[in-house]
Design a protein around this motif. Structure first.
Motif, mmCIF file in Angstrom:
data_model
loop_
_atom_site.group_PDB
_atom_site.id
_atom_site.type_symbol
_atom_site.label_atom_id
_atom_site.label_comp_id
_atom_site.label_asym_id
_atom_site.label_seq_id
_atom_site.Cartn_x
_atom_site.Cartn_y
_atom_site.Cartn_z
ATOM 1 N N ASP A 71 0.814 -1.220 0.000
ATOM 2 C CA ASP A 71 0.000 0.000 0.000
ATOM 3 C C ASP A 71 0.843 1.263 0.000
ATOM 4 O O ASP A 71 0.357 2.329 -0.374
ATOM 5 C CB ASP A 71 -0.877 0.051 1.265
ATOM 6 C CG ASP A 71 -1.744 -1.172 1.412
ATOM 7 O OD1 ASP A 71 -2.532 -1.439 0.487
ATOM 8 O OD2 ASP A 71 -1.628 -1.864 2.442
ATOM 9 N N SER A 114 -13.334 -1.954 4.381
ATOM 10 C CA SER A 114 -12.894 -2.651 3.179
ATOM 11 C C SER A 114 -13.113 -4.154 3.319
ATOM 12 O O SER A 114 -12.889 -4.731 4.386
ATOM 13 C CB SER A 114 -11.406 -2.369 2.967
ATOM 14 O OG SER A 114 -10.859 -3.291 2.063
ATOM 15 N N SER A 115 -13.529 -4.764 2.223
ATOM 16 C CA SER A 115 -13.667 -6.224 2.214
ATOM 17 C C SER A 115 -12.610 -6.833 1.308
ATOM 18 O O SER A 115 -12.738 -7.967 0.840
ATOM 19 C CB SER A 115 -15.065 -6.620 1.725
ATOM 20 O OG SER A 115 -16.025 -6.123 2.609
ATOM 21 N N GLU A 116 -11.567 -6.061 1.083
ATOM 22 C CA GLU A 116 -10.493 -6.505 0.197
ATOM 23 C C GLU A 116 -9.934 -7.871 0.612
ATOM 24 O O GLU A 116 -9.512 -8.669 -0.218
ATOM 25 C CB GLU A 116 -9.394 -5.436 0.279
ATOM 26 C CG GLU A 116 -8.157 -5.734 -0.481
ATOM 27 C CD GLU A 116 -7.061 -4.722 -0.160
ATOM 28 O OE1 GLU A 116 -7.341 -3.662 0.433
ATOM 29 O OE2 GLU A 116 -5.901 -5.023 -0.506
ATOM 30 N N GLU A 146 -15.063 -8.049 6.305
ATOM 31 C CA GLU A 146 -14.898 -6.590 6.380
ATOM 32 C C GLU A 146 -13.930 -6.188 7.488
ATOM 33 O O GLU A 146 -13.943 -6.761 8.579
ATOM 34 C CB GLU A 146 -16.261 -5.942 6.627
ATOM 35 C CG GLU A 146 -16.207 -4.447 6.399
ATOM 36 C CD GLU A 146 -17.553 -3.772 6.601
ATOM 37 O OE1 GLU A 146 -17.996 -3.677 7.761
ATOM 38 O OE2 GLU A 146 -18.139 -3.336 5.596
ATOM 39 N N ARG A 158 -0.861 -10.797 1.041
ATOM 40 C CA ARG A 158 -0.835 -10.422 -0.377
ATOM 41 C C ARG A 158 0.557 -10.674 -0.942
ATOM 42 O O ARG A 158 1.063 -9.911 -1.743
ATOM 43 C CB ARG A 158 -1.215 -8.948 -0.533
ATOM 44 C CG ARG A 158 -2.636 -8.631 -0.107
ATOM 45 C CD ARG A 158 -2.930 -7.150 -0.113
ATOM 46 N NE ARG A 158 -2.208 -6.447 0.935
ATOM 47 C CZ ARG A 158 -2.272 -5.124 1.149
ATOM 48 N NH1 ARG A 158 -3.025 -4.367 0.363
ATOM 49 N NH2 ARG A 158 -1.596 -4.578 2.127
#
Ligand code: FUB
Ligand code: ZN
Length: 676
Positions: free
Chosen positions: A591, A612-614, A618, A663
């Motif tokens: 990020d 965010s539900s990335e 959530e 990620r």
């Protein structure tokens, strides 16, 4: 100790969680981790380090069967040390008669059974129960006639049992067996495993003690202390509490027991580091949390149990002192403990390196055990604050958001290149692993998460304590009535809590609400008209007639709090940590770009929240303006004269620490340089 304040967790069968956060984590354990870990224990998960756990039980059961069949004619193999961890030459073709893995491999299966047991209390699953019953039969068939049960010695030779309490883990495996047995008994009412644990406990009682001819030792790796207390509470057999008391009181007394052991197989050059095993002093004289952090947390938990059940003030004073040492001098802001990889241990006070941190997942779990036990003996919200902190950060950072990979070590700052190239950081991994040869952490996570209700609520007579605002319904017994108490909350993202009671008949009881330390006095209570409200040690005791007309509403504003460390924490000098409610945040390279150490943030920065539900479920992410220091391109040397650094504004995105490394591999930091 004030016995009138002692409390116990409610049976998990009386707790029905339904909130999105912890219920979500529990569902992950149920649907992913329990089946996944079962496959790994059976060496059926491609790409995961082999466990050999079930393999070892099969081999031990075969030996026990032969022994029974052959009786006196059976020739016991002579024990020969083959290593603390033994691996087959060809992992695809292990010898069916041999023991593999670490000496404490049995404990992984016991932890898995415990997790499955808790899960069954929330979600009946006949297929899972059948699998557990089957493996319990296997365990029972490996048990020796005298009650002894540890596959390492059953396979390698029983002539040396209990001869290396310091390093081998028979009493540790016994502890995990017992925890699993109690949990499965409570979940299903079935007693096969409970009987196995009792028989092993009885054998230990027959062999340990200060009387002539007995072993005057105690566990090198603690856990039996708290497990025996659970066994006592489940069976009401005082002898199990007495064995626990013996282990606690005998530890660290002179002459040092571990000196009397023969350790031919371990490194003779190193002098025994008594503190590593918390055996340097009798426990009441220990003032500082030292040594292997998981062992320490498990010991202090057991001490707290024993102090409560025996009403022993001097022992409880020691627990308080060790608690203070842990949380005031040696705990990371994430609730992780264990500052050094050397001995997986506590370092000296305030030595809390972020990039070299050990902070083993099991140690944070142990801190949760310790905190809950302190709360049971002394309902003071400071213990619950730490419990909540560890749970939402240093514990669940140990598992990936999909429940399929795990961290053993939980650093607060990671530079992936350093993990690969710096020997001092070889214990730090930038991404979670599918499994470990030493797999203590994954099943420990599974058992803790699936029993979260036992940490959220405790009770005594007509009082229900709410330590964690986990949503769900709790069946509180008041006299001969069962009163469903419903807690609705959006924790940890939203601080609003509603409590109602499903009873048309008023019932006289007290609900003690924890006032979280992170919101100070800034909370609001409505709906308690006509009730007596009293604050004590960070709990709001609401006493009165509760019925379906009662609607208690609490609001704990979750504002962003920017924290600084005590100035004695050298590693955090001039740095800030962003938190909101119980959640600690971090910056990730994904990020914020690389070189996170060039980023600076003001302590007074304004934050905006982003739901965010990335990551699937959530979460609240945080954004703030910071600055980034720019490289000085006019300089070609490593060092140069002072020039005010050039900076550029940068929009920062903070994510919950527990969600980092989901990620792919990238830099991460919890502590950010201050721009003030
Ligand atoms: O010794 C058993 C477990 O393995 C410990 O608790 C962990 O720290 C790991 O060393
Ligand atoms: Zn562990």
């Amino acid at each position: 100790m004030d016995k009138s304040k002692f409390s116990t967790p409610l049976s998990l069968r009386k707790i029905h969680l339904d909130d999105s956060f912890w219920k979500g984590e529990m569902e992950l354990v149920r649907t992913e981790m329990i089946p996944y870990q079962w496959r790994t224990l059976n060496d059926q998960e491609p790409g995961a380090d082999p466990s050999f756990c079930i393999h070892n039980f099969r081999a031990a059961a075969e030996i026990t069967r032969e022994k029974k069949e052959q009786g006196d004619a059976y020739q016991e193999p002579k024990y020969t040390y083959r290593g603390f961890e033994t691996l087959p030459e060809d992992p695809a073709h292990p010898d069916p008669d041999k023991f593999y893995g670490f000496v404490f491999q049995d404990s992984d299966l016991y932890k898995w059974i415990e997790a499955a047991a808790y899960s069954l209390t929330q979600h009946p699953d006949p297929a899972l129960e059948q699998t557990v019953d089957g493996v319990i039969d296997l365990i029972a068939s490996a048990q020796q006639e005298n009650g002894y049960l540890d596959t390492y010695y059953i396979i390698n030779g029983m002539d040396k049992i209990f001869t290396n309490l310091r390093d081998h883990h028979e009493l540790y495996c016994f502890g995990h067996l017992t925890e699993a047995a109690v949990a499965y008994h409570q979940a299903t009412g079935k007693d096969t495993l409970l009987n196995v644990a009792c028989r092993f406990a009885d054998f230990i009682i027959s062999r340990f003690g200060t009387e002539p001819g007995k072993i005057a030792g105690y566990p090198g790796h603690e856990i039996a202390e708290m497990a025996l207390v659970r066994l006592y509470e489940e069976t009401q057999e005082k002898k199990y509490l007495q064995l626990s008391e013996y282990f606690v009181n005998q530890r660290g007394t002179q002459p040092y027991y571990f000196d009397q052991e023969n350790h031919p197989e371990v490194d003779q050059r190193t002098k025994i580091r008594y503190a590593y095993n918390q055996a340097h002093l009798p426990v009441r004289e220990q003032k500082e949390a030292v040594g292997h952090a998981v062992r320490a947390m498990y010991l202090y938990s057991g001490m707290t149990d024993v102090a409560r059940l025996s009403g022993d003030d001097s022992l409880f004073d020691a627990c308080r002192t060790l608690w203070e040492s842990t949380v005031r001098e040696k705990m990371y802001v994430t609730g992780g403990v264990g500052g050094t990889a050397m001995g997986e241990a506590f370092s000296f006070p305030f030595d809390l390196p972020n990039d070299l941190a050990y902070a083993e997942t099991c140690a944070a779990i142990g801190l949760v055990f310790f905190a809950r036990r302190m709360l049971q003996a002394d309902p003071d919200s400071r213990y619950a604050d730490v419990m909540e902190l560890a749970l939402h950060n240093g514990v669940i950072s140990g598992m990936a958001l999909d429940g399929k990979s795990f961290f053993y070590v939980n650093p607060l700052q990671v530079l992936p290149e350093a993990c690969r190239r710096d020997e001092r950081k070889k214990h730090v991994e930038p991404v979670r692993r599918k499994w470990f040869g030493c797999a203590c952490c994954p099943p420990n996570l599974a058992r803790l998460v699936s029993s979260i209700g036992a940490y959220a609520y405790t009770e005594r007579e007509n009082t229900l304590w709410i330590h964690l605002y986990t949503g769900g319904t709790v069946e509180k017994t008041v006299g001969d009535r069962t009163v469903p108490v419903k807690i609705s909350s959006g924790f940890p993202w939203d601080g609003r809590v509603d409590v109602t009671v499903d009873s048309s008949e008023p019932v006289s009881m007290t609900v003690a609400f924890r006032l979280p330390g992170w919101c100070g006095d800034d909370f609001a209570l409505t709906g308690a008209q006509g009730m007596e409200c009293r604050e004590e040690k960070g709990y709001l005791y609401v006493t009165g007639e509760w019925s379906d007309q009662t609607r208690i509403h609490l609001d704990f504003p979750m504002k962003v709090r920017v924290l600084q460390a005590d100035t004695r924490v050298r590693e955090d000098a001039g740095k800030l940590c962003v938190t909101r409610g119980p959640v600690v945040y971090c910056l990730e390279q994904k990020d914020n770009g690389e070189n996170l150490d060039l980023i600076r943030l003001k302590g007074t920065a304004l934050f905006t929240e982003e739901r965010s539900s990335e990551f699937g479920s959530e979460m609240v992410m945080l954004r703030a303006q910071g600055v980034r220091e720019l490289p000085d391109e006019s300089e070609s040397t490593l060092y140069h004269g002072y020039r005010k650094p050039k900076t550029e504004p940068v929009s920062l995105r903070f994510i919950p620490y527990y969600a980092w490394a989901n990620r792919g591999e990238n830099e991460m930091t919890v502590w950010v340089r201050s721009a003030d």
